[in-house]
Design a protein around this motif. Structure first.
Motif, short mmCIF file in Angstrom:
data_model
loop_
_atom_site.label_atom_id
_atom_site.label_comp_id
_atom_site.label_asym_id
_atom_site.label_seq_id
_atom_site.Cartn_x
_atom_site.Cartn_y
_atom_site.Cartn_z
N ARG A 145 13.23 18.12 -7.24
CA ARG A 145 14.44 18.26 -6.41
C ARG A 145 14.60 17.09 -5.44
NH1 ARG A 145 11.23 22.74 -3.99
NH2 ARG A 145 10.36 21.89 -2.06
N ASP A 146 13.51 16.37 -5.15
CA ASP A 146 13.57 15.23 -4.23
C ASP A 146 13.86 13.91 -4.93
OD1 ASP A 146 12.98 16.86 -2.03
OD2 ASP A 146 10.82 16.71 -2.43
N MET A 147 13.83 13.91 -6.24
CA MET A 147 14.02 12.67 -6.99
C MET A 147 15.39 12.01 -6.78
SD MET A 147 11.15 11.97 -8.42
CE MET A 147 11.46 10.92 -9.81
N PRO A 148 16.50 12.77 -6.78
CA PRO A 148 17.78 12.10 -6.57
C PRO A 148 17.86 11.37 -5.22
CG PRO A 148 18.14 14.28 -7.49
CD PRO A 148 16.68 14.19 -7.13
N ALA A 149 17.37 11.98 -4.16
CA ALA A 149 17.40 11.32 -2.85
C ALA A 149 16.49 10.09 -2.84
CB ALA A 149 16.98 12.31 -1.75
N LEU A 150 15.36 10.20 -3.52
CA LEU A 150 14.45 9.06 -3.60
C LEU A 150 15.10 7.92 -4.37
CD1 LEU A 150 11.70 7.85 -3.04
CD2 LEU A 150 10.85 9.00 -5.09
N ARG A 170 0.83 -1.21 0.00
CA ARG A 170 0.00 0.00 0.00
C ARG A 170 0.86 1.25 0.00
NH1 ARG A 170 -1.17 3.33 3.88
NH2 ARG A 170 -0.45 1.93 5.50
N LEU A 171 1.91 1.26 0.83
CA LEU A 171 2.77 2.45 0.91
C LEU A 171 3.51 2.69 -0.40
CD1 LEU A 171 4.17 1.96 4.51
CD2 LEU A 171 2.55 3.70 3.75
N ALA A 175 3.99 5.56 -5.62
CA ALA A 175 3.84 5.58 -7.08
C ALA A 175 2.81 6.61 -7.49
CB ALA A 175 3.46 4.19 -7.59
N GLY A 176 1.69 6.66 -6.78
CA GLY A 176 0.66 7.64 -7.09
C GLY A 176 1.16 9.07 -6.93
N GLN A 177 1.92 9.31 -5.87
CA GLN A 177 2.46 10.65 -5.66
C GLN A 177 3.46 11.02 -6.73
OE1 GLN A 177 3.77 11.48 -1.67
NE2 GLN A 177 1.88 10.70 -0.77
N LEU A 178 4.25 10.06 -7.18
CA LEU A 178 5.18 10.33 -8.28
C LEU A 178 4.41 10.65 -9.56
CD1 LEU A 178 7.78 7.54 -7.57
CD2 LEU A 178 8.28 9.99 -7.65
N ASP A 179 3.37 9.86 -9.85
CA ASP A 179 2.57 10.09 -11.05
C ASP A 179 1.84 11.42 -11.02
OD1 ASP A 179 3.35 7.67 -12.15
OD2 ASP A 179 1.54 6.61 -11.49
N ASP A 180 1.37 11.81 -9.84
CA ASP A 180 0.62 13.07 -9.68
C ASP A 180 1.51 14.30 -9.62
OD1 ASP A 180 -1.59 11.50 -9.48
OD2 ASP A 180 -1.91 11.81 -7.34
#
Length: 69
Positions: free
Chosen positions: A40-45, A23-24, A29-34
């Motif tokens: 700026r947070d993508m590299p850390a993710l 679920r998490l 995934a939903g937050q990335l798609d939206d």
């Protein structure tokens, strides 16, 4: 002077269990798609996801779980 006592509850997040992860990760995934995750947070993710994917692939090899592309 009057002393007033009241109970204040503070929600403390619990550590996710094995049942929580699908679920998490779906929520992530939903937050990335939206677009709710900033560029700026993508590299850390990505740095955080890399060891997760490596561990999954390592475990999938001997457990019979489906491999990921």
């Amino acid at each position: 002077m009057q002393v007033v006592e009241r109970r204040v509850e503070i929600r403390v997040p619990l550590e996710p269990t094995r049942r929580d992860w699908p679920r998490l990760l779906g929520e992530l995934a939903g937050q990335l798609d939206d677009g709710r995750v900033y560029d700026r947070d993508m590299p850390a993710l990505g740095r955080a996801l890399d060891p997760v994917l490596r561990s999954y692939r390592r475990r999938a090899r001997w457990s019979g779980a489906p491999d990921l592309p």
